[in-house]
Write an enzyme that holds these catalytic residues in place. Structure first.
Site, mmCIF file in Angstrom:
data_model
loop_
_atom_site.group_PDB
_atom_site.id
_atom_site.type_symbol
_atom_site.label_atom_id
_atom_site.label_comp_id
_atom_site.label_asym_id
_atom_site.label_seq_id
_atom_site.Cartn_x
_atom_site.Cartn_y
_atom_site.Cartn_z
ATOM 1 N N ALA A 139 0.794 -1.135 0.123
ATOM 2 C CA ALA A 139 0.137 0.011 0.014
ATOM 3 C C ALA A 139 0.992 1.298 -0.045
ATOM 4 C CB ALA A 139 -0.854 0.055 1.054
ATOM 5 N N GLU A 142 -1.981 6.923 -2.567
ATOM 6 C CA GLU A 142 -3.076 7.647 -1.941
ATOM 7 C C GLU A 142 -3.525 8.675 -2.743
ATOM 8 O OE1 GLU A 142 -1.194 9.890 1.370
ATOM 9 O OE2 GLU A 142 -0.101 8.103 2.181
ATOM 10 N N PRO A 143 -5.106 8.800 -2.213
ATOM 11 C CA PRO A 143 -5.908 9.878 -2.958
ATOM 12 C C PRO A 143 -5.314 10.883 -3.568
ATOM 13 C CG PRO A 143 -7.039 8.872 -1.322
ATOM 14 C CD PRO A 143 -5.800 8.764 -1.165
ATOM 15 N N GLY A 146 -0.031 9.577 -7.047
ATOM 16 C CA GLY A 146 0.332 8.379 -7.744
ATOM 17 C C GLY A 146 1.676 8.076 -7.547
ATOM 18 N N ASP A 259 13.801 -1.781 -6.185
ATOM 19 C CA ASP A 259 14.870 -2.351 -7.058
ATOM 20 C C ASP A 259 14.358 -3.849 -7.055
ATOM 21 O OD1 ASP A 259 16.169 -0.043 -6.792
ATOM 22 O OD2 ASP A 259 17.560 -0.608 -5.005
ATOM 23 N N ARG A 262 10.210 -3.793 -9.412
ATOM 24 C CA ARG A 262 10.294 -3.423 -10.656
ATOM 25 C C ARG A 262 10.643 -4.506 -11.595
ATOM 26 N NH1 ARG A 262 11.846 2.815 -9.128
ATOM 27 N NH2 ARG A 262 9.434 3.542 -9.032
ATOM 28 N N GLU A 385 3.733 0.155 -9.964
ATOM 29 C CA GLU A 385 5.530 0.479 -9.308
ATOM 30 C C GLU A 385 6.312 1.359 -10.232
ATOM 31 O OE1 GLU A 385 6.713 -2.126 -6.975
ATOM 32 O OE2 GLU A 385 4.391 -1.791 -6.839
ATOM 33 N N GLY A 386 5.466 2.520 -10.510
ATOM 34 C CA GLY A 386 6.233 3.759 -11.337
ATOM 35 C C GLY A 386 5.898 3.803 -12.289
ATOM 36 N N THR A 387 5.179 4.895 -13.187
ATOM 37 C CA THR A 387 4.755 4.866 -14.528
ATOM 38 C C THR A 387 6.135 5.160 -15.454
ATOM 39 O OG1 THR A 387 4.687 7.480 -14.452
ATOM 40 C CG2 THR A 387 2.572 6.060 -13.742
#
Length: 408
Positions: A139, A142-143, A146, A259, A262, A385-387
């Site tokens: 988690a 959050e709202p 991102g 690390d 991803r 996991e990161g755009t």
């Protein structure tokens, strides 16, 4: 220095197990659980038991300890490891060859498990039953944010021998099913990102509320939850890693999680891309399209040339993913390579699966094949996991030697 791109034979079992699960368990039930969103795939319980048994005998990269294999063993000079990280990546890759959502739903195989492996101390891992008794979701989002992980507003306030968690998390994969939740929270918001720590919280715990489950474009068999923490008290030892706040170091400790995770997400994209390419090749060959590797792509049909391009991108994604996992196993800093694998594989996954739908025409757009489902599923692999944009920013910082303050 020579580089051997072939996987060692000891990893054949990991690949064979995951591939068999993909073809014999995941594919036959894939459409069923895509249409029955939020229904728990009960068939996965047997698979989870199998993985746990294999992990206990060192035959699979399962559980929270997967990425820690060989961590404490002394290594002679020149020793090359292909351990827990490589096993976990290959397991994710070939399971996703069957179905990404079902892979994300396997008990004890959650992204939070990889987070525990990256950050937890040996004592904490032992406290959690070696990791094999924990199924952990993660988690972070959050709202209010991102991909900017430093913007965490959930707080963890020290109170005697406990921390009190307050805040709300969204888009928590396996959030309503996992036994535990790895929660990112700040122990002191005045100290900025350095005070962000990760905590292991039992899902069925006072102060933890599953607010709702999201309806999604893809990976519908995987539950995605909104979770609220209200005066949730947990023991201090449930803070993963060191409780020390080092302002100079920043929040590199919790960022180590990425690390590990991803390359796993990159592997998922490689797996579903492989599935789409194989299905597309069969459809093209049935339609009389010849794919000839001995002729230049420009001298072949447009469909064949496009297929060769997609396959080349897939190969690059595959090799980048293996490199990131190999570096983790061999204790080499891999933040750059982890982001490179995630960026390349995430983008390639969406490109391959969407092009497969396009080239297969009406057949690819229908539900007569899984191509359209794979196209929907693959989109999330370029986001969570990161755009894509965040990965490119991290890569640029690493390559140019810039800090986050210098390059935004």
């Amino acid at each position: 220095m020579a580089i051997n791109l072939e996987l060692p034979k000891k990893l054949d079992n990991t690949i064979d197990q995951a591939r068999q699960a993909a073809l014999q368990i995941f594919r036959p039930i894939s459409r069923k659980y895509d249409l029955a969103e939020h229904t728990y795939p009960v068939e996965l319980d047997t698979l989870a038991s199998l993985y746990s048994g294999l992990a206990a005998t060192g035959q699979a990269g399962a559980g929270a300890a997967g990425g820690r294999a060989d961590a404490n063993k002394e290594r002679p000079e020149g020793y090359v490891a292909n351990g827990g990280n490589m096993q976990s990546v290959l397991n994710s890759m070939w399971a996703s060859y069957g179905d990404v959502a079902l892979m994300l739903s396997i008990p004890y195989q959650g992204l939070g498990n990889a987070a525990i492996a990256a950050v937890a101390t040996d004592e904490q891992l032992e406290m959690l039953g070696g990791g094999d008794e924990v199924w952990a979701s993660m988690a972070i989002t959050e709202p209010s944010f991102g991909s900017d992980s430093a913007a965490v507003t959930t707080t963890a306030t020290a109170d005697g021998d406990e921390y009190v968690l307050n805040g709300e998390k969204i888009f928590v994969t396996a959030g309503s099913r996992a036994s535990h939740i790895v929660v990112w929270a700040s122990v002191d918001r005045s100290l900025g990102r350095a005070a962000i720590k990760s905590f292991v919280v039992p899902r069925e715990h006072p102060g933890v509320t599953i607010v709702r489950l999201e309806h999604k474009l893809g990976i519908r068999a995987s539950d995605t939850a909104v979770i609220r923490f209200e005066d949730c008290r947990i023991p201090k030892e449930y803070l993963l890693g060191s409780p020390e706040v080092d302002v100079k170091k920043g929040f590199g400790g919790v960022m180590q999680t990425f690390d590990n995770t991803r390359p796993m997400v990159a592997a998922m994209a490689v797996g579903v891309s492989r599935a789409a390419l194989e299905e597309l090749r069969k459809l093209l060959e049935d339609a009389g399209v010849e794919i000839d590797y001995d002729r230049p792509a420009a001298d072949q049909s447009a469909a064949a040339a496009e297929f060769i391009r997609l396959e080349a991108d897939w190969e690059a994604s595959y090799l980048l993913t293996l490199r990131a996992a190999w570096m983790a196993d061999n204790k080499e800093p891999n933040s750059l390579q982890a982001s490179m694998s995630k960026a390349k594989a995430g983008r390639t996954g969406t490109d391959v699966t969407n092009k497969a739908v396009e080239l297969a025409s009406t057949y690819g757009y229908s539900e007569r094949t899984l191509l359209e489902k794979w196209a929907r599923d693959s989109k999330i692999l370029d986001i969570f996991e990161g755009t894509q944009q965040i990965q490119q920013l991290i890569i640029a910082r690493r390559v140019l030697g810039k800090s986050s303050a210098e390059l935004k």
